[in-house]
Design an enzyme around this catalytic site. Sequence first.
Site, short mmCIF file in Angstrom:
data_model
loop_
_atom_site.label_atom_id
_atom_site.label_comp_id
_atom_site.label_asym_id
_atom_site.label_seq_id
_atom_site.Cartn_x
_atom_site.Cartn_y
_atom_site.Cartn_z
N ASP A 67 13.93 67.19 -34.97
CA ASP A 67 15.10 66.34 -35.19
C ASP A 67 15.63 65.82 -33.85
O ASP A 67 16.77 66.11 -33.45
CB ASP A 67 16.21 67.09 -35.96
N ASP A 70 14.51 68.61 -28.52
CA ASP A 70 13.28 68.26 -29.26
C ASP A 70 12.44 67.29 -28.43
O ASP A 70 11.21 67.41 -28.35
CB ASP A 70 13.62 67.58 -30.58
N ASN A 117 20.04 66.96 -35.92
CA ASN A 117 20.91 66.56 -34.80
C ASN A 117 21.55 65.21 -35.05
O ASN A 117 22.65 64.93 -34.59
CB ASN A 117 20.11 66.49 -33.50
N THR A 154 11.33 72.60 -35.08
CA THR A 154 12.47 72.70 -34.16
C THR A 154 13.73 72.02 -34.71
O THR A 154 14.63 71.66 -33.95
CB THR A 154 12.12 72.08 -32.79
N PHE A 183 22.38 76.46 -35.59
CA PHE A 183 22.46 75.18 -36.30
C PHE A 183 21.29 74.92 -37.25
O PHE A 183 21.50 74.50 -38.39
CB PHE A 183 22.55 74.04 -35.28
N ASN A 184 20.05 75.08 -36.80
CA ASN A 184 18.90 74.71 -37.65
C ASN A 184 18.89 75.49 -38.97
O ASN A 184 18.56 74.94 -40.02
CB ASN A 184 17.58 74.96 -36.91
N HIS A 193 16.33 75.00 -26.11
CA HIS A 193 15.96 75.69 -27.33
C HIS A 193 14.53 75.36 -27.78
O HIS A 193 13.67 76.24 -27.86
CB HIS A 193 16.92 75.31 -28.46
N ASP A 194 14.27 74.10 -28.06
CA ASP A 194 13.00 73.72 -28.69
C ASP A 194 11.78 73.85 -27.78
O ASP A 194 10.72 74.30 -28.24
CB ASP A 194 13.11 72.29 -29.24
O1 RIB Z 1 20.66 75.37 -32.35
C1 RIB Z 1 19.78 74.64 -31.54
C2 RIB Z 1 18.84 73.83 -32.39
O2 RIB Z 1 19.59 72.90 -33.18
C3 RIB Z 1 17.89 72.97 -31.54
O3 RIB Z 1 16.69 72.79 -32.24
C4 RIB Z 1 18.62 71.67 -31.43
O4 RIB Z 1 17.74 70.56 -31.20
C5 RIB Z 1 19.23 71.57 -32.81
O5 RIB Z 1 18.22 71.08 -33.69
CA CA Z 2 15.96 70.52 -32.71
#
Ligand code: RIB
Ligand code: CA
Length: 309
Positions: free
Chosen positions: A11, A16, A40, A124, A163-164, A237-238
Amino acid sequence: MTPTPIILDCDPGHDDAIAILLALASPEVELVGVTTVSGNQTLDKTTANALRVLELAGRGDIPVYSGADAPFMRQRDVAAHVHGESGLDGPDLPPASSAAQKRHAVEYLAEQFRAAPKATLVATGPLTNVGLAFATHPDARPDRIVLMGGSIGEGNRTPAAEFNIWADPEAAQRVFAEGLDTTMVGLDVTHRALITDAHTERMRTAGKVGKVVAELMDFYARFHKSHYPDLDGSPMHDPVCVAHLIDPTLLDVRDAFIEVDCTTGPSWGRTNVDWRNREHFGAPNAKVALDIDGERFAELVVERISSLK
Ligand code: RIB
Ligand code: CA
């Protein structure tokens, strides 16, 4: 060395985008396809961003398939406060000349899950596309999933949830319940996978792609400097998922039983992770990343991104 074929369900989103570029810069993996999901930002924007990033790196040949424009059941909620209105605010990145494929991402994923050899699925974003593929194609499964999501400890979208997973907990639970070879890369390690201003400056002068990544980091870092002053940099993160496939020694990974809170209460989207084999919990259904060599990770990102011209 034969590269590991990967599909990236994402996303974009700043991190990403850097995960896509890290994959393109690394001979250990071969990015065979990209699927996009709302997360996102809205699906139209995450899809346009995936196309733009691939074209930036001269890889407009890699197909992009657009997927779910909302979670299974939860209200769609984007992260414009982190990634901006476009989802990739910061650099002046022109629209791509290429377009997404006509086929839906879920159909592409199912086809790839039946292929031989199978690509590793790197996810991701919210897991809506993956959950839908599992629900609609019971005979099609990947051999391996590495996903960015969840946390053993504190969340980020809420105190409880990352979040994901928070965005589509039902889809995430569906993925973990399958009991496939699934590695959860959560905030416990990604909050130690940090790119600092010094790393950013090294990429800025490395070439066209490095300059764009530095401008992405300039924008992405402003949120983290204000909301996470306790972190010495911005969490990547990703890219940790891709780095794990490039160099498995970067992460300490353990078997775990992972269950997602699918209630509508304050802990919705929380990943309850039992890696201590407690009684009365299920047998391990996944792996969880417990530790990361943050310095070697950051050096890998800077070195590989700087190699893209
Ligand atoms: O919480 C972080 C994740 O949420 C990452 O993948 C960021 O790109 C969002 O998608
Ligand atoms: Ca992401």
